[in-house]
Design an enzyme around this catalytic site. Structure first.
Site, PDB file in Angstrom:
ATOM      1  N   ARG A  37      27.104  40.202  72.459  1.00 35.41           N
ATOM      2  CA  ARG A  37      27.346  39.674  71.103  1.00 35.41           C
ATOM      3  C   ARG A  37      28.804  39.835  70.671  1.00 35.41           C
ATOM      4  NH1 ARG A  37      22.163  38.318  70.030  1.00 35.41           N
ATOM      5  NH2 ARG A  37      20.584  39.898  70.456  1.00 35.41           N
TER       6      ARG A  37
ATOM      7  N   SER B 102      13.403  50.343  62.910  1.00 40.64           N
ATOM      8  CA  SER B 102      13.666  49.793  64.244  1.00 40.64           C
ATOM      9  C   SER B 102      12.423  49.116  64.788  1.00 40.64           C
ATOM     10  CB  SER B 102      14.099  50.916  65.194  1.00 40.64           C
ATOM     11  OG  SER B 102      13.941  50.486  66.527  1.00 40.64           O
TER      12      SER B 102
ATOM     13  N   GLY C 266      17.551  47.325  75.627  1.00 38.84           N
ATOM     14  CA  GLY C 266      16.852  48.342  74.844  1.00 38.84           C
ATOM     15  C   GLY C 266      15.443  47.887  74.512  1.00 38.84           C
TER      16      GLY C 266
ATOM     17  N   GLN D  51      12.122  48.048  67.763  1.00 38.01           N
ATOM     18  CA  GLN D  51      11.864  48.517  69.128  1.00 38.01           C
ATOM     19  C   GLN D  51      10.989  49.770  69.099  1.00 38.01           C
ATOM     20  OE1 GLN D  51      15.665  48.919  71.080  1.00 38.01           O
ATOM     21  NE2 GLN D  51      16.041  46.716  71.046  1.00 38.01           N
TER      22      GLN D  51
ATOM     23  N   SER E 137      13.636  38.431  71.641  1.00 36.15           N
ATOM     24  CA  SER E 137      12.626  39.407  71.215  1.00 36.15           C
ATOM     25  C   SER E 137      11.222  38.885  71.497  1.00 36.15           C
ATOM     26  CB  SER E 137      12.737  39.664  69.709  1.00 36.15           C
ATOM     27  OG  SER E 137      13.944  40.295  69.413  1.00 36.15           O
TER      28      SER E 137
ATOM     29  N   ARG F  56      22.174  54.996  75.732  1.00 34.99           N
ATOM     30  CA  ARG F  56      21.578  54.750  74.407  1.00 34.99           C
ATOM     31  C   ARG F  56      20.471  55.759  74.077  1.00 34.99           C
ATOM     32  NH1 ARG F  56      20.667  48.445  73.758  1.00 34.99           N
ATOM     33  NH2 ARG F  56      20.145  49.106  71.645  1.00 34.99           N
TER      34      ARG F  56
ATOM     35  N   ASP G  35      21.619  42.178  64.451  1.00 38.30           N
ATOM     36  CA  ASP G  35      22.263  41.546  65.613  1.00 38.30           C
ATOM     37  C   ASP G  35      23.301  40.508  65.205  1.00 38.30           C
ATOM     38  OD1 ASP G  35      20.718  43.093  67.245  1.00 38.30           O
ATOM     39  OD2 ASP G  35      19.209  41.563  67.620  1.00 38.30           O
TER      40      ASP G  35
ATOM     41  N   ARG H  55       8.091  40.121  74.296  1.00 42.31           N
ATOM     42  CA  ARG H  55       6.740  40.417  73.801  1.00 42.31           C
ATOM     43  C   ARG H  55       5.708  39.479  74.408  1.00 42.31           C
ATOM     44  NH1 ARG H  55      10.604  42.202  70.455  1.00 42.31           N
ATOM     45  NH2 ARG H  55      10.155  43.803  68.889  1.00 42.31           N
TER      46      ARG H  55
HETATM   47  C1  S3P Z   1      14.960  44.114  68.805  1.00 35.40           C
HETATM   48  C2  S3P Z   1      15.164  44.962  67.762  1.00 35.40           C
HETATM   49  C3  S3P Z   1      16.505  45.352  67.285  1.00 35.40           C
HETATM   50  C4  S3P Z   1      17.575  44.417  67.792  1.00 35.40           C
HETATM   51  C5  S3P Z   1      17.417  44.097  69.243  1.00 35.40           C
HETATM   52  C6  S3P Z   1      16.074  43.449  69.504  1.00 35.40           C
HETATM   53  C7  S3P Z   1      13.577  43.815  69.226  1.00 35.40           C
HETATM   54  O1  S3P Z   1      16.791  46.665  67.732  1.00 35.40           O
HETATM   55  O2  S3P Z   1      18.853  44.967  67.558  1.00 35.40           O
HETATM   56  O3  S3P Z   1      18.437  43.217  69.693  1.00 35.40           O
HETATM   57  O4  S3P Z   1      13.364  42.855  69.976  1.00 35.40           O
HETATM   58  O5  S3P Z   1      12.676  44.554  68.817  1.00 35.40           O
HETATM   59  P1  S3P Z   1      16.293  47.975  66.928  1.00 35.40           P
HETATM   60  O6  S3P Z   1      14.847  47.881  66.808  1.00 35.40           O
HETATM   61  O7  S3P Z   1      16.689  49.145  67.753  1.00 35.40           O
HETATM   62  O8  S3P Z   1      17.031  47.923  65.630  1.00 35.40           O
END
Ligand code: S3P
Length: 435
Positions: A390, A166, A93, A168, A22, A121, A314, A26
């Site tokens: 995973r 979320s 994602g 994301q 993550s 997705r 996760d 970023r």
């Molecule tokens: C993530 C947020 C999570 C997580 C993903 C990484 C991120 O997803 O499951 O592996 O880096 O922001 P969601 O925000 O859809 O829950």
């Protein structure tokens, strides 16, 4: 390729876990839109992160690997250049959703695609808030990929109450807010990971955040910064559980990310009776890190409540595996989001647990697993993984406590987040065989 995980004698040794996924996404994006050069060390070199890196290069950003770090020459919030080709985000994602926010404020059009899993997705969750902000973003009829973004006259800050917690979605909104007129306020039901907020702060944004609320004031630039990425807690989770459930184990993991919005698994495992010591606390930028020592333990069952879920989303698959070795019934409430990950993780895990002959059932929104205790050994079987990293790593860890072995289907998926998993696992004593 085949991965066979054979029963092992116990795990020992000390390893450094590669950078957090993550934070790596970023770091690359923030460095690319800052006003100078940033050096990033311990970047996760997984397929997901490299896809984000390549898309930024396609958008005109100069990113060079120099020895131990990546040098990124930032061009400001609106300095990206149109890409001739579609931008490909593979399985990620995070990559596609964060970049959609940023691409919504550019003065050129983009088309974003991904692999078969990402193509299924849900993208409505970002299309809705970004459209409310004035972005021109659309997906397929079903609101899936490909995503098409065309320039819009103006983007406005938003006051948004998120329907699903979320990180994301929250981050897509925050990146779009960098080019917006007015401030942005985001309210969540449960706290999701706050890496974007911490990194925006590190890059000088005018941002405040608390458990369930984020407030970004109009910000016109990021000041370039060097970044050291903490070890990935989600990657560490597999070895933490491996050591707890394998007899005669004692391992140390160095410089692991300890962001409070990511480590609910640690609390759960400690509540279950896990022998885990956390020490050498320090900071990488705005992110806390520490070393972890984990020893074999007798585990009690766990209870996961709705507020816990975003913080260990996760880690649920590997927590399910830990629960198989606990003495009694573990319960997990409101884990619906698992169905929308790289695969339908609830179904994938239920399939595998059934093959492990572990009793499990779903009653409304409560999922239960009946653990068999510390002496349990899984029967041998082939674990279907639905090309989900995973799921593959979770059953690879279960294999260490099998009658003789568990075979993992399509283990290549592990490269999406943890290409070093097999090599580091072997170093600790995991009996992994690749053929
Ligand atoms: C993530 C947020 C999570 C997580 C993903 C990484 C991120 O997803 O499951 O592996 O880096 O922001 P969601 O925000 O859809 O829950």
């Amino acid at each position: 390729m085949k991965l066979i995980s054979k029963s092992a004698e116990g795990l020992h040794g000390e390893i450094k876990i590669p950078g957090d996924k993550s934070i790596s996404h970023r770091a690359l994006i923030c460095a690319s839109i800052s006003d100078g050069t940033s050096k990033i060390s311990n970047l996760q070199e997984s397929e997901d992160v490299i896809n984000t890196l390549n898309s930024l290069k396609q958008l005109g950003i100069n990113i060079i690997k120099e020895n131990e770090f990546y040098k990124v020459e930032g061009k400001g919030f609106r300095g990206l250049e149109a890409s001739e080709n579609q931008l490909y985000f593979g399985n990620s994602g995070t990559g596609i959703r964060l970049m959609s926010g940023l691409l919504s404020i550019q003065n050129f059009s983009s088309s974003l695609i991904g692999d078969e899993s990402l193509s299924k997705r849900p993208m409505k969750r970002i299309i809705d808030p970004l459209s409310k902000m004035g972005a021109n973003i659309s997906g397929s009829k079903e609101d899936t990929l490909p995503l098409r973004i065309i320039p819009s006259k103006k983007i406005y800050g938003i006051n948004y109450r998120m329907p699903v917690a979320s990180a994301q979605v929250k981050s897509a909104i925050l990146f779009a807010s960098l080019g917006a007129q007015g401030d942005t306020k985001i309210i969540e039901k449960s706290m999701s990971r706050d890496h974007t907020e911490r990194m925006f702060e590190y890059y000088g944004a005018n941002i405040t955040y608390s458990e369930k609320e984020t407030y970004l004031k109009e910000t016109d630039k990021f000041t370039s910064q060097n970044i050291e990425i903490p070890g990935d807690f989600s990657s560490s989770a597999f070895f933490i559980v491996a050591a707890l459930i394998s007899k005669n184990s004692d391992i140390t993991l160095k410089e692991v990310g300890m962001n409070p919005s990511r480590i609910a698994l640690l609390d759960k495992l400690m509540e279950m009776g896990g022998d885990i010591q956390v020490f050498n606390h320090s900071l990488f930028g705005k992110e806390p890190i520490a070393d972890l020592n984990i020893k074999s333990s007798v585990l009690n069952p766990c209870e996961v409540t709705p507020d816990d879920v975003p913080n260990l989303i996760d880690e649920l698959p590997i927590l399910f595996i830990a629960s198989c070795f606990a003495e009694g019934i573990s319960s997990f409430i409101d884990i619906e989001e698992l169905k929308h990950k790289e695969s339908d993780r609830l179904k994938a895990m239920q399939d595998g647990l059934n093959k492990m002959r572990i009793k499990n059932f779903l009653d409304g929104n409560v999922f239960c697993i009946e653990g068999m205790g510390k002496d349990y050994k899984s029967p041998n079987f082939l674990a279907e993984t639905y090309y989900d990293h995973r799921i593959a790593m979770s059953f690879a860890i279960a294999g260490l406590n099998s009658n003789s072995s568990i075979e993992i289907a399509s283990p290549e998926s592990i490269n999406t987040s943890f290409p070093e998993f097999i090599e580091l696992g072997k170093k600790l004593g995991c009996n992994f065989e690749i053929s």
